[in-house]
Design an enzyme around this catalytic site. Sequence first.
Site, PDB file in Angstrom:
ATOM      1  N   TYR A 140       0.866  -1.186   0.000  1.00 51.80           N
ATOM      2  CA  TYR A 140       0.000   0.000   0.000  1.00 51.80           C
ATOM      3  C   TYR A 140       0.892   1.223   0.000  1.00 51.80           C
ATOM      4  O   TYR A 140       1.627   1.469   0.952  1.00 51.80           O
ATOM      5  CB  TYR A 140      -0.918  -0.049   1.217  1.00 51.80           C
ATOM      6  CG  TYR A 140      -1.861   1.132   1.390  1.00 51.80           C
ATOM      7  CD1 TYR A 140      -2.122   2.034   0.374  1.00 51.80           C
ATOM      8  CD2 TYR A 140      -2.513   1.322   2.610  1.00 51.80           C
ATOM      9  CE1 TYR A 140      -2.999   3.082   0.547  1.00 51.80           C
ATOM     10  CE2 TYR A 140      -3.394   2.369   2.802  1.00 51.80           C
ATOM     11  CZ  TYR A 140      -3.625   3.249   1.770  1.00 51.80           C
ATOM     12  OH  TYR A 140      -4.499   4.305   1.961  1.00 51.80           O
ATOM     13  N   LYS A 168      -1.545  -1.343  -3.920  1.00 48.58           N
ATOM     14  CA  LYS A 168      -2.536  -0.269  -4.008  1.00 48.58           C
ATOM     15  C   LYS A 168      -1.768   1.042  -4.066  1.00 48.58           C
ATOM     16  O   LYS A 168      -0.981   1.357  -3.191  1.00 48.58           O
ATOM     17  CB  LYS A 168      -3.460  -0.283  -2.792  1.00 48.58           C
ATOM     18  CG  LYS A 168      -4.422   0.914  -2.765  1.00 48.58           C
ATOM     19  CD  LYS A 168      -5.122   1.058  -1.431  1.00 48.58           C
ATOM     20  CE  LYS A 168      -5.877   2.382  -1.381  1.00 48.58           C
ATOM     21  NZ  LYS A 168      -6.461   2.643  -0.040  1.00 48.58           N
TER      22      LYS A 168
END
Length: 306
Positions: A140, A168
């Site tokens: 992330y 992400k």
Amino acid sequence: MYNKDTYGRVLIPLVTPYGEDQSVDHGKLAALATHLVDNGFADSLILSGTTGEFHTQTFAERVAILETVKKAVGGRVPLIAGVGCTSTIETIALGKEAEKLGFDTVMVVAPYYTKPAQQEIHNHFVKVSESLPALNIMLYNIPIFTGVNIDPDTVGKLAALDNIVAIKEEAELNPKQMTAFLNATPEDFIVYNGDDTMVLEAFTQGGEKRIGGVVSGASHVVGDYIRKMIDTFLAGNIAEAAAMQRKLYPLLKVMGINGRTNPVCLWKEAIRLTGGDAGLPRLPLTPGTPEEVEAVRKALSDFGIL
């Protein structure tokens, strides 16, 4: 083996409702998760992420949130546990708790506040990977909050590890970095767009094969619309999808008025205005002012929801 199709294209980072006493309201949390699934807004839910305000939660609270949502909707949609912490040791510990609860995939944010160098970031994720070998790991990257970027070269090295399967990416501030990630990683490594303003731009960079979809806070309110917009684009109706994204854009941008870097406070107001109950934000974040709530109401009305 990670299969992006299992998780769908619309992954909602579930907000965490807090009560007047600032405690997690688990009843509202379960009800909100159920509402999103019942209405088909979410293909998957991500728990204890930025939109879920993990950064102001204790370790025990984060475990309890995983338990509550797993019990409420775990048999109905895939769930991803956010387990990233400031330290490597706590990240691993939270990942092991998620594994005990039956999660298959975890999302791990880059270590925040400490501002590690790239080699330190690499070491962190290697250690997490080695300590959680049975779990799929989604990196992330959100430099606006962590203070560090996971550089493409680092992502490329990490993608060589069997259980680091995706990233992400907060895409708006560095919109072409998704392409750099794609170029640095194998064909089976998946990139998720983490910014609602960049949904179509993500698919233009990686296509349906490499882009998993969007991790979408807006989908608490317009998940059906965002899914239709993606489907329209992937069906080749580019102009129609572009028009849909232009219509959505003002609603997305109003959530950042008055210098609100984290839009969760005003998304909670939008959820309330559209009939849901996401509780309060946790201090120091505060609910919308009357003027902000009116701006959100107008944006929802202009969009056609109210």
